[in-house]
Write a protein that holds these residues in place. Structure first.
Motif, PDB file in Angstrom:
ATOM      1  N   ASN A 141      12.242  -6.505  14.432  1.00  0.00           N
ATOM      2  CA  ASN A 141      12.397  -7.317  15.646  1.00  0.00           C
ATOM      3  C   ASN A 141      13.877  -7.593  15.978  1.00  0.00           C
ATOM      4  OD1 ASN A 141       9.560  -7.430  15.824  1.00  0.00           O
ATOM      5  ND2 ASN A 141       9.518  -9.154  14.403  1.00  0.00           N
ATOM      6  N   GLY A 142      14.693  -6.552  15.833  1.00  0.00           N
ATOM      7  CA  GLY A 142      16.100  -6.646  16.225  1.00  0.00           C
ATOM      8  C   GLY A 142      17.011  -7.362  15.240  1.00  0.00           C
ATOM      9  N   LYS A 143      16.448  -7.763  14.087  1.00  0.00           N
ATOM     10  CA  LYS A 143      17.276  -8.489  13.100  1.00  0.00           C
ATOM     11  C   LYS A 143      17.150  -7.840  11.734  1.00  0.00           C
ATOM     12  CE  LYS A 143      16.393 -13.050  15.068  1.00  0.00           C
ATOM     13  NZ  LYS A 143      15.014 -13.507  15.067  1.00  0.00           N
ATOM     14  N   PRO A 144      18.197  -7.981  10.878  1.00  0.00           N
ATOM     15  CA  PRO A 144      18.066  -7.465   9.513  1.00  0.00           C
ATOM     16  C   PRO A 144      16.844  -8.098   8.840  1.00  0.00           C
ATOM     17  CG  PRO A 144      20.314  -8.196   9.929  1.00  0.00           C
ATOM     18  CD  PRO A 144      19.504  -8.617  11.109  1.00  0.00           C
ATOM     19  N   ILE A 145      16.206  -7.330   7.973  1.00  0.00           N
ATOM     20  CA  ILE A 145      15.020  -7.855   7.276  1.00  0.00           C
ATOM     21  C   ILE A 145      15.478  -9.056   6.448  1.00  0.00           C
ATOM     22  CG2 ILE A 145      13.268  -7.332   5.529  1.00  0.00           C
ATOM     23  CD1 ILE A 145      13.416  -4.408   6.541  1.00  0.00           C
ATOM     24  N   ASP A 146      14.659 -10.091   6.423  1.00  0.00           N
ATOM     25  CA  ASP A 146      15.105 -11.333   5.788  1.00  0.00           C
ATOM     26  C   ASP A 146      14.295 -11.626   4.528  1.00  0.00           C
ATOM     27  OD1 ASP A 146      16.174 -13.770   5.269  1.00  0.00           O
ATOM     28  OD2 ASP A 146      15.121 -14.812   6.897  1.00  0.00           O
ATOM     29  N   LYS A 147      13.084 -12.141   4.692  1.00  0.00           N
ATOM     30  CA  LYS A 147      12.376 -12.631   3.510  1.00  0.00           C
ATOM     31  C   LYS A 147      11.772 -11.513   2.645  1.00  0.00           C
ATOM     32  CE  LYS A 147       7.666 -13.998   4.710  1.00  0.00           C
ATOM     33  NZ  LYS A 147       7.219 -12.646   4.873  1.00  0.00           N
ATOM     34  N   GLY A 149      13.491  -8.965   1.586  1.00  0.00           N
ATOM     35  CA  GLY A 149      14.624  -8.261   0.988  1.00  0.00           C
ATOM     36  C   GLY A 149      15.462  -7.606   2.066  1.00  0.00           C
ATOM     37  N   PHE A 150      16.191  -6.544   1.678  1.00  0.00           N
ATOM     38  CA  PHE A 150      17.040  -5.836   2.644  1.00  0.00           C
ATOM     39  C   PHE A 150      16.354  -4.601   3.204  1.00  0.00           C
ATOM     40  CE2 PHE A 150      20.030  -8.456   0.426  1.00  0.00           C
ATOM     41  CZ  PHE A 150      20.998  -8.761   1.364  1.00  0.00           C
ATOM     42  N   PHE A 151      15.536  -3.967   2.358  1.00  0.00           N
ATOM     43  CA  PHE A 151      14.890  -2.716   2.763  1.00  0.00           C
ATOM     44  C   PHE A 151      13.390  -2.741   2.470  1.00  0.00           C
ATOM     45  CE2 PHE A 151      19.312  -1.442   1.874  1.00  0.00           C
ATOM     46  CZ  PHE A 151      19.608  -0.760   3.038  1.00  0.00           C
ATOM     47  N   VAL A 152      12.624  -2.186   3.406  1.00  0.00           N
ATOM     48  CA  VAL A 152      11.171  -2.073   3.271  1.00  0.00           C
ATOM     49  C   VAL A 152      10.800  -0.620   3.560  1.00  0.00           C
ATOM     50  CG1 VAL A 152       9.012  -2.637   4.493  1.00  0.00           C
ATOM     51  CG2 VAL A 152      10.582  -4.475   3.863  1.00  0.00           C
ATOM     52  N   VAL A 153       9.844  -0.072   2.829  1.00  0.00           N
ATOM     53  CA  VAL A 153       9.301   1.253   3.163  1.00  0.00           C
ATOM     54  C   VAL A 153       7.862   1.069   3.599  1.00  0.00           C
ATOM     55  CG1 VAL A 153       8.500   3.458   2.188  1.00  0.00           C
ATOM     56  CG2 VAL A 153      10.805   2.652   1.672  1.00  0.00           C
ATOM     57  N   PHE A 154       7.464   1.726   4.676  1.00  0.00           N
ATOM     58  CA  PHE A 154       6.043   1.771   5.016  1.00  0.00           C
ATOM     59  C   PHE A 154       5.735   2.988   5.871  1.00  0.00           C
ATOM     60  CE2 PHE A 154       4.775   0.247   9.373  1.00  0.00           C
ATOM     61  CZ  PHE A 154       6.035   0.174   9.940  1.00  0.00           C
ATOM     62  N   CYS A 155       4.455   3.322   5.924  1.00  0.00           N
ATOM     63  CA  CYS A 155       3.997   4.474   6.699  1.00  0.00           C
ATOM     64  C   CYS A 155       3.200   3.938   7.873  1.00  0.00           C
ATOM     65  CB  CYS A 155       3.144   5.381   5.812  1.00  0.00           C
ATOM     66  SG  CYS A 155       2.432   6.754   6.733  1.00  0.00           S
ATOM     67  N   TRP A 168      11.237  -5.428  -0.763  1.00  0.00           N
ATOM     68  CA  TRP A 168      12.260  -5.501  -1.823  1.00  0.00           C
ATOM     69  C   TRP A 168      12.500  -4.141  -2.507  1.00  0.00           C
ATOM     70  CZ3 TRP A 168       8.066  -9.243  -2.659  1.00  0.00           C
ATOM     71  CH2 TRP A 168       8.315 -10.452  -2.015  1.00  0.00           C
ATOM     72  N   VAL A 169      12.590  -3.089  -1.700  1.00  0.00           N
ATOM     73  CA  VAL A 169      12.798  -1.743  -2.250  1.00  0.00           C
ATOM     74  C   VAL A 169      14.168  -1.653  -2.929  1.00  0.00           C
ATOM     75  CG1 VAL A 169      13.085   0.705  -1.636  1.00  0.00           C
ATOM     76  CG2 VAL A 169      11.305  -0.661  -0.530  1.00  0.00           C
ATOM     77  N   ASN A 170      14.203  -1.097  -4.128  1.00  0.00           N
ATOM     78  CA  ASN A 170      15.494  -0.898  -4.804  1.00  0.00           C
ATOM     79  C   ASN A 170      15.706   0.522  -5.333  1.00  0.00           C
ATOM     80  OD1 ASN A 170      13.720  -1.021  -6.938  1.00  0.00           O
ATOM     81  ND2 ASN A 170      14.970  -2.400  -8.176  1.00  0.00           N
ATOM     82  N   ASN A 171      14.660   1.362  -5.253  1.00  0.00           N
ATOM     83  CA  ASN A 171      14.817   2.719  -5.784  1.00  0.00           C
ATOM     84  C   ASN A 171      13.819   3.679  -5.128  1.00  0.00           C
ATOM     85  OD1 ASN A 171      13.922   4.343  -8.884  1.00  0.00           O
ATOM     86  ND2 ASN A 171      15.679   4.842  -7.635  1.00  0.00           N
ATOM     87  N   ILE A 172      14.331   4.854  -4.830  1.00  0.00           N
ATOM     88  CA  ILE A 172      13.488   5.948  -4.327  1.00  0.00           C
ATOM     89  C   ILE A 172      13.676   7.075  -5.332  1.00  0.00           C
ATOM     90  CG2 ILE A 172      13.275   7.678  -2.472  1.00  0.00           C
ATOM     91  CD1 ILE A 172      14.284   5.442  -0.531  1.00  0.00           C
ATOM     92  N   GLU A 173      12.623   7.386  -6.073  1.00  0.00           N
ATOM     93  CA  GLU A 173      12.766   8.359  -7.159  1.00  0.00           C
ATOM     94  C   GLU A 173      11.885   9.585  -6.925  1.00  0.00           C
ATOM     95  OE1 GLU A 173      11.428   7.007 -10.995  1.00  0.00           O
ATOM     96  OE2 GLU A 173      12.333   8.723 -12.015  1.00  0.00           O
ATOM     97  N   VAL A 174      12.511  10.762  -6.972  1.00  0.00           N
ATOM     98  CA  VAL A 174      11.740  12.005  -6.840  1.00  0.00           C
ATOM     99  C   VAL A 174      11.240  12.387  -8.230  1.00  0.00           C
ATOM    100  CG1 VAL A 174      11.792  14.441  -6.166  1.00  0.00           C
ATOM    101  CG2 VAL A 174      13.063  12.747  -4.821  1.00  0.00           C
ATOM    102  N   ILE A 175       9.938  12.565  -8.318  1.00  0.00           N
ATOM    103  CA  ILE A 175       9.339  12.903  -9.612  1.00  0.00           C
ATOM    104  C   ILE A 175       8.453  14.147  -9.477  1.00  0.00           C
ATOM    105  CG2 ILE A 175       9.329  10.487 -10.395  1.00  0.00           C
ATOM    106  CD1 ILE A 175       6.268  10.498  -9.818  1.00  0.00           C
ATOM    107  N   LYS A 176       8.076  14.685 -10.617  1.00  0.00           N
ATOM    108  CA  LYS A 176       7.112  15.782 -10.619  1.00  0.00           C
ATOM    109  C   LYS A 176       6.068  15.434 -11.662  1.00  0.00           C
ATOM    110  CE  LYS A 176       6.626  20.647 -11.775  1.00  0.00           C
ATOM    111  NZ  LYS A 176       5.601  20.320 -12.791  1.00  0.00           N
ATOM    112  N   VAL A 177       4.806  15.600 -11.315  1.00  0.00           N
ATOM    113  CA  VAL A 177       3.790  15.323 -12.330  1.00  0.00           C
ATOM    114  C   VAL A 177       3.753  16.478 -13.318  1.00  0.00           C
ATOM    115  CG1 VAL A 177       2.351  13.887 -10.813  1.00  0.00           C
ATOM    116  CG2 VAL A 177       1.851  16.329 -11.016  1.00  0.00           C
TER     117      VAL A 177
END
Ligand SMILES: Nc1nc2c(c(=O)[nH]1)N[C@H]1C(S)=C(S)[C@@H](COP(=O)(O)O)O[C@H]1N2
Ligand SMILES: [Mo]
Length: 188
Positions: A141-147, A149-155, A168-177
């Protein structure tokens, strides 16, 4: 000193009062807020994203998205939001994949400071509809994310957007099963 005699009801109320006053303090220390998202794992160029550096990345602005819990309850609605496609982040980091035959075994684990972690498969991000709709967002809504955290991921095109909404995202990790050796070998 005068002896204080508490009835069991009084004691119960006292404990309740203590719990209610202590709960907000406990909630605050539950998870730290991270200003930084690190991009790590099976990538050629690990890097970090900060509130400043994200401004130099290719951002997209979208409108009208509801965050709906698995229960069906709408938790919030975003009139506008701004973010970077998760797929663009992977492209910048360059996924290391020596054998493309195994692409279906790759995934991205989006982690948060309270350990609410969500998986996106490599195939859905590159070849499915989630790819064009999964963002690391930094403005709501035109403002930095507040409550949250700083970053959110969603689809945004998940049927229910709450479960794969990561605050509260802090890491994006590429993995392989590790698919291991199949129990039944399919002979050609
Ligand atoms: N880091 C983190 N993200 C999270 C959660 C959580 O507990 N931790 N809860 C999820 C759930 S269950 C929902 S429905 C949505 C919206 O939750 P909210 O109403 O608490 O914002 O965020 C999701 N993202
Ligand atoms: Mo939820």
């Amino acid at each position: 000193m005068k002896k204080v005699n508490l009835s069991s009801t009084q004691l119960f109320i006292a404990i309740l009062a203590l719990l209610f006053t202590a709960a907000p303090a406990m909630a605050k220390t539950k998870n730290d807020v991270s200003e930084i998202v690190s991009v790590t794992g099976l990538v050629e160029k690990p890097f970090t994203i900060t509130p400043l550096s994200v401004k130099t990345m290719h951002a997209v602005e979208r409108e009208n998205s509801a965050i709906v819990c698995g229960s069906g309850e709408t938790r919030k609605t975003l009139k506008t939001y701004k973010g970077v496609l998760l797929r663009d982040i992977l492209d910048s980091a360059k996924v290391v994949m020596s054998n493309p035959h195994q692409r279906g075994e790759f995934a991205v684990l989006v982690r948060s400071t309270d350990n609410y972690n969500v998986l996106f498969s490599y195939n859905e991000l590159y070849y499915g509809s989630a790819g064009d709709n999964t963002f690391l967002i930094f403005e709501e809504n035109g403002k930095p994310i507040d409550k949250d955290g700083f970053f959110v991921v969603f689809c945004s095109n998940d049927k229910l957007t709450g479960p794969r909404h990561v605050k509260w995202v802090n890491n994006i990790e590429v993995i392989k099963v590790d698919a291991g050796i199949p129990a039944v070998n399919c002979k050609k």
